[in-house]
Design a protein around this motif. Structure first.
Motif, mmCIF file in Angstrom:
data_model
loop_
_atom_site.group_PDB
_atom_site.id
_atom_site.type_symbol
_atom_site.label_atom_id
_atom_site.label_comp_id
_atom_site.label_asym_id
_atom_site.label_seq_id
_atom_site.Cartn_x
_atom_site.Cartn_y
_atom_site.Cartn_z
ATOM 1 N N GLN A 183 30.614 34.752 32.934
ATOM 2 C CA GLN A 183 30.985 33.538 31.924
ATOM 3 C C GLN A 183 30.758 32.231 32.430
ATOM 4 O O GLN A 183 29.825 31.868 32.909
ATOM 5 N N VAL A 184 30.957 31.809 30.671
ATOM 6 C CA VAL A 184 29.993 30.091 30.889
ATOM 7 C C VAL A 184 30.943 29.245 30.594
ATOM 8 O O VAL A 184 31.397 29.272 29.367
ATOM 9 N N ILE A 218 33.195 29.876 41.814
ATOM 10 C CA ILE A 218 32.848 31.462 41.982
ATOM 11 C C ILE A 218 33.141 32.615 40.852
ATOM 12 O O ILE A 218 33.872 33.385 41.900
ATOM 13 N N SER A 219 32.841 32.265 40.268
ATOM 14 C CA SER A 219 34.411 33.101 39.069
ATOM 15 C C SER A 219 34.373 34.840 38.628
ATOM 16 O O SER A 219 34.964 35.238 39.351
ATOM 17 N N ALA A 220 32.722 34.522 38.810
ATOM 18 C CA ALA A 220 32.229 36.181 39.478
ATOM 19 C C ALA A 220 32.315 37.066 40.567
ATOM 20 O O ALA A 220 33.064 38.216 40.380
ATOM 21 N N THR A 221 32.446 36.604 41.193
ATOM 22 C CA THR A 221 33.128 37.150 42.660
ATOM 23 C C THR A 221 34.885 37.394 42.263
ATOM 24 O O THR A 221 35.620 38.507 43.096
ATOM 25 N N TYR A 222 35.670 36.030 42.331
ATOM 26 C CA TYR A 222 37.426 36.039 41.791
ATOM 27 C C TYR A 222 37.198 37.809 40.673
ATOM 28 O O TYR A 222 37.919 37.853 41.016
ATOM 29 N N TYR A 245 37.915 28.187 34.282
ATOM 30 C CA TYR A 245 37.304 29.285 34.414
ATOM 31 C C TYR A 245 38.506 30.277 35.154
ATOM 32 O O TYR A 245 38.507 31.818 34.850
ATOM 33 N N GLN A 246 39.774 29.902 35.160
ATOM 34 C CA GLN A 246 41.042 30.360 35.827
ATOM 35 C C GLN A 246 40.258 31.704 36.811
ATOM 36 O O GLN A 246 40.843 32.611 37.339
ATOM 37 N N ALA A 247 39.994 30.516 37.264
ATOM 38 C CA ALA A 247 39.245 31.558 38.466
ATOM 39 C C ALA A 247 40.876 31.068 39.692
ATOM 40 O O ALA A 247 40.313 29.858 40.487
ATOM 41 N N ASP A 248 41.992 32.039 39.848
ATOM 42 C CA ASP A 248 42.640 31.403 40.658
ATOM 43 C C ASP A 248 42.772 31.476 42.038
ATOM 44 O O ASP A 248 43.948 32.297 42.475
ATOM 45 N N TRP A 249 41.824 31.068 42.512
ATOM 46 C CA TRP A 249 42.005 31.374 44.582
ATOM 47 C C TRP A 249 43.268 31.019 45.184
ATOM 48 O O TRP A 249 43.565 29.208 44.441
ATOM 49 N N VAL A 250 44.346 31.340 45.860
ATOM 50 C CA VAL A 250 44.763 30.689 46.175
ATOM 51 C C VAL A 250 44.740 29.823 47.194
ATOM 52 O O VAL A 250 45.829 28.749 47.916
#
Ligand SMILES: *[C@@H]1O[C@H](CO)[C@@H](O)[C@H](O)[C@H]1NC(C)=O
Ligand SMILES: *[C@@H]1O[C@H](CO)[C@@H](O)[C@H](O)[C@H]1NC(C)=O
Ligand SMILES: *[C@@H]1O[C@H](CO)[C@@H](O)[C@H](O)[C@H]1NC(C)=O
Ligand SMILES: *[C@@H]1O[C@H](CO)[C@@H](O)[C@H](O)[C@H]1NC(C)=O
Ligand SMILES: *[C@@H]1O[C@H](CO)[C@@H](O)[C@H](O)[C@H]1NC(C)=O
Length: 460
Positions: A111-112, A380-384, A414-419
């Motif tokens: 995603q970009v 780090i969205s790809a890993t998420y 990016y909606q990278a929702d790491w808690v």
């Protein structure tokens, strides 16, 4: 016959009409050329000749608003698996795998997040010898609500553990907990950033017998209890020195005895049968750390518990023989600590991303990954996204170890929702090159980032 089908196709094509294709041959070429001899391309050609490190292909793309897009790359590459490197607006970047293929193939480039107005997406040579036909961009679909479970896998989980998982569920996707590995480094944050992290990361490493025998000792359990008494959340990793077979040489000293290259301890043969002397040594080690975890339970401290971390990397002995023995040891650890030692204060956190390593939803409370990218403050969205897929979005996701802190605006976009995040200790937090003090101050004062003062009373 013909009517309804044509209508259905029309609907289908209008549903994807938002995807825009950008032809490589119309982009800005640097050290590469337009080719036409491999048939099947779209447009009037494709771009080839990625054979020098400096070779690039730069697309200029417009967006009406700051928005997240799904990027696809159409390529061809017959001679072995390749990689390319995709860089957005001359900053950061991510590696994209281009598996060997003899025809024109579409792969996800991740995603970009485009700015409103003009943007550049650059394909850098990396491991070259592929042909690029085009890229496509489509606005990323808003992800639906998460479907996470906040009931611990352990049926006998105590009220502290239940409250912790429930609390993590209540903030998931809304905030991220700040965290810091090691008490000294956490104190550095308090003194320099003027905020105290919500999460303290500590280690059971020096409660392991093979290290105690060589003079190691630790007060991390006492520090964890003290931090919990201030209203903080604690997470333990276990750098488990092999119980025997340490090389103990100058190159491979005993204190690096959790690394595969510092021991010939073989997890596969040790676990092959329960009468093996090395199996007994492993059980003794588990029984010994159970005593420490029990102290935390007695003190009312629930623990985000992350043993056998980074197993898939193979650089620790528990991952050195592949997925099967690592998963087996995870099952043994869970059973022994839970059922034999009655530890009901643990939230079990798995720390590998690959699906064939996953112990299963019935043995894991949280999934997580460790990622180090110096001075890259991306989400780090790809890993998420890989972790979302790993547990079908049924488990909350943590960034258990990072080098550089993530930009809160990008996490949300990016909606990278790491808690939570935990920055590793020492130079990673205080050295200046992984994280500048100014950046840390801005992250730690963001509304999205929760600090110790903001989580008081989380037990409910
Ligand atoms: C992007 O927008 C600018 C100005 O609005 C315009 O000149 C340019 O042609 C556009 N480029 C693309 C690839 O659409
Ligand atoms: C495309 O390439 C793949 C892998 O090289 C091959 O298996 C497949 O048959 C090809 N498909 C077509 C339509 O040529
Ligand atoms: C949500 O997760 C549960 C397992 O926790 C699963 O049974 C259910 O099918 C999932 N629902 C959706 C919509 O994916
Ligand atoms: C136990 O591990 C040590 C160290 O790798 C090895 O030398 C020894 O042979 C193992 N013992 C058994 C019974 O497998
Ligand atoms: C996730 O869902 C897929 C497809 O529904 C299934 O094959 C897979 O086993 C599930 N994974 C887990 C960890 O439940």
């Amino acid at each position: 016959m013909y009517g309804p089908l044509a209508f259905a196709l029309l609907l289908a094509s209008s549903a994807v009409a938002q995807s825009t294709t950008y032809q490589a041959e119309s982009a800005t070429l640097n050290g590469v050329t337009v080719g036409t001899s491999v048939s099947g391309f779209t447009g009037t050609g494709y771009v080839e000749g990625f054979d020098a490190d400096a070779d690039t292909l730069t697309f200029t793309v417009n967006s009406t608003a700051a928005q997240l897009y799904d990027l696809n790359i159409i390529y061809n590459g017959p001679n072995g698996d390749k990689y390319t490197y995709v860089v957005l607006n001359s900053a950061g970047g991510s590696q994209v795998s281009l598996p060997a293929t003899t025809n024109w193939t579409t792969v996800s480039g991740g995603q970009v997040l485009l700015n409103a107005g003009s943007n550049t997406i650059q394909i850098q040579s990396s491991w070259g010898w592929y042909l690029i036909d085009a890229i496509t961009l489509a606005p990323a679909a808003e992800r639906g609500a998460h479907n996470i479970t906040t009931t611990p896998i352990n049926k006998n989980a105590n009220a502290d553990a239940k409250a912790l998982l429930k609390y993590l569920g209540s903030i998931y996707g809304k905030n991220i907990l700040s965290g810091q590995q090691d008490q000294d480094s956490l104190d550095w944050v308090t003194n320099n950033v003027n905020k105290t992290p919500a999460v303290l990361g500590v280690d059971l490493m020096d409660y392991t017998q093979s290290r105690i025998d060589r003079g190691a000792s630790s007060t991390d359990v006492d520090k964890a209890i003290a931090f919990a008494q201030k209203g903080g959340i604690v997470t333990f990793v276990w750098h488990w020195g092999a119980p025997t077979g340490l090389y103990d040489t100058t190159d491979h000293p005993w204190y690096s005895g959790f690394y595969s290259d510092a021991t010939d301890f073989n997890i596969e043969t040790a676990l092959a049968d329960t009468t093996n002397a090395n199996y007994t040594l492993l059980m003794n080690d588990i029984d010994q750390i159970a005593v420490q975890l029990k102290k935390l339970q007695t003190a009312g401290v629930p623990v985000i518990w992350r043993p056998l971390h980074e197993a898939e990397g193979a650089w620790f002995w528990w991952g050195a023989k592949g997925a099967a023995p690592a998963k087996k040891l995870w099952g043994i650890l869970y059973d022994r600590l839970t059922n034999q030692h009655g530890l009901n204060n643990l939230i079990w956190e798995w720390n590998s991303v690959k699906s064939d390593w996953y112990p299963g939803n019935d043995l894991v409370d949280l999934v997580s990954a460790d990622t180090y990218a110096e001075n890259d403050h991306g989400p780090i969205s790809a890993t998420y996204n890989s972790l979302l897929t790993l547990a079908n979005d049924t488990k909350i996701i943590g960034a258990a170890e990072i080098g550089s802190v993530m930009d809160p605006a990008q996490l949300q976009a990016y909606q990278a929702d790491w808690v939570y995040f935990v920055v590793w200790s020492g130079d990673y937090i205080s050295g200046g090159s992984w994280n500048s003090l100014d950046l840390l101050k801005s992250v730690y004062t963001s509304d999205y980032v929760l600090t110790l003062d903001e989580i008081q009373g989380w037990k409910g």
